[in-house]
Every structure is written in structure tokens, then in C-alpha cells.
Design an enzyme around this catalytic site. Sequence first.
Site, mmCIF file in Angstrom:
data_model
loop_
_atom_site.group_PDB
_atom_site.id
_atom_site.type_symbol
_atom_site.label_atom_id
_atom_site.label_comp_id
_atom_site.label_asym_id
_atom_site.label_seq_id
_atom_site.Cartn_x
_atom_site.Cartn_y
_atom_site.Cartn_z
ATOM 1 N N CYS A 55 0.850 -1.188 0.000
ATOM 2 C CA CYS A 55 0.000 0.000 0.000
ATOM 3 C C CYS A 55 0.886 1.239 0.000
ATOM 4 O O CYS A 55 1.797 1.361 0.829
ATOM 5 C CB CYS A 55 -0.907 -0.012 1.226
ATOM 6 N N CYS A 58 0.294 3.204 3.632
ATOM 7 C CA CYS A 58 0.755 2.692 4.935
ATOM 8 C C CYS A 58 1.802 1.585 4.842
ATOM 9 O O CYS A 58 2.229 1.065 5.867
ATOM 10 C CB CYS A 58 -0.436 2.218 5.754
ATOM 11 N N CYS A 104 -7.311 -1.092 1.256
ATOM 12 C CA CYS A 104 -6.336 -1.595 2.219
ATOM 13 C C CYS A 104 -7.049 -1.717 3.559
ATOM 14 O O CYS A 104 -7.684 -0.764 4.020
ATOM 15 C CB CYS A 104 -5.158 -0.633 2.322
ATOM 16 N N CYS A 107 -5.388 0.897 6.333
ATOM 17 C CA CYS A 107 -5.566 2.354 6.313
ATOM 18 C C CYS A 107 -6.815 2.812 5.561
ATOM 19 O O CYS A 107 -7.163 3.986 5.607
ATOM 20 C CB CYS A 107 -4.339 3.032 5.716
ATOM 21 N N CYS A 128 -8.301 -5.876 -9.741
ATOM 22 C CA CYS A 128 -7.888 -4.857 -10.704
ATOM 23 C C CYS A 128 -7.462 -3.628 -9.889
ATOM 24 O O CYS A 128 -8.306 -2.933 -9.321
ATOM 25 C CB CYS A 128 -9.067 -4.558 -11.625
#
EC number: 1.8.4.12
Length: 143
Positions: A55, A58, A104, A107, A128
Site C-alpha cells: 500500500c 501505509c 487496504c 488504512c 484490478c
Amino acid sequence: MSHDSDDKTFPYEKDDAELRRRLTPMQYEVTQHAATERAFTGEYTDTEDDGIYKCVVCSTPLFESGSKFHSGCGWPSYFKPLNGEVIDEKVDYSHGMVRVEVRCNHCGAHLGHVFEDGPRDQTGLRYCINSAALNFESRPENE
């Protein structure tokens, strides 16, 4: 589509001013306002190196290169996340469609969407994902 109206809370507390300083405008719009980068323009669309996709907000590890495949859709595609704990899925009714948004789970950053048209010999799913929502960490060749 901002995540501010979402009821779910995430463990990682984001500071908007810090995110605006640290992220590119595209990374910020994708992760914080569910924007979508144009097809075939993302940094990781054709990446084939061995490693982990994290991510961009984070640094939570999300996908590994072994689950990446060429879907032809114009965005990096994976048939599964790293594990069942790293992804949050939410029904998305935007743009006159019903889709499943992928975020995510640490976060709340918007990553992309998941569809049921992935490789049948794997999970049958296609995550995707916007390149702008990811950072790639390659594995050393001797591992």
C-alpha cells in the site's frame, strides 16, 4: 467518492496534510477519493519482477508477484491478495454500476475493484488495482 462518509474505521490513522505532502496528486486522488488512473498508464501494469506490492499510504504488504497475471484490462491484476486479512471489500454503487471496491484493510486506501473474471485455474478472481495505490519492493535474486 471519499471514504470520509464510510462507517468503518481502520487501524492506521491518516493525516491528510502529511498525505498531500508525501503522495503524488494521482496517488492521493486514487487512494483518498477512489479516482482511477487511465488504463495502460500505471507504473506496474506490465511489471514482471519478483517481489511484493505494498500500500502506497501505509506500506502494508498486499499482493505478491506470484499472484499477478496479464488480464489485458490496462491495470495490474492479481488473482489473490497476500492473505485474507490485508484487503477490505465494499460494495460500490458509483458510476451507475454495482462493483466490489477493494481497500487496504490497514488504512482504508482505495486500491481498485475485484471482479469474478480472473483465471479459472486459480481463484477465478481479478483484483484490478491502480498502480498509483501501490509501491513495489523487489526481492533480492538470491532469496
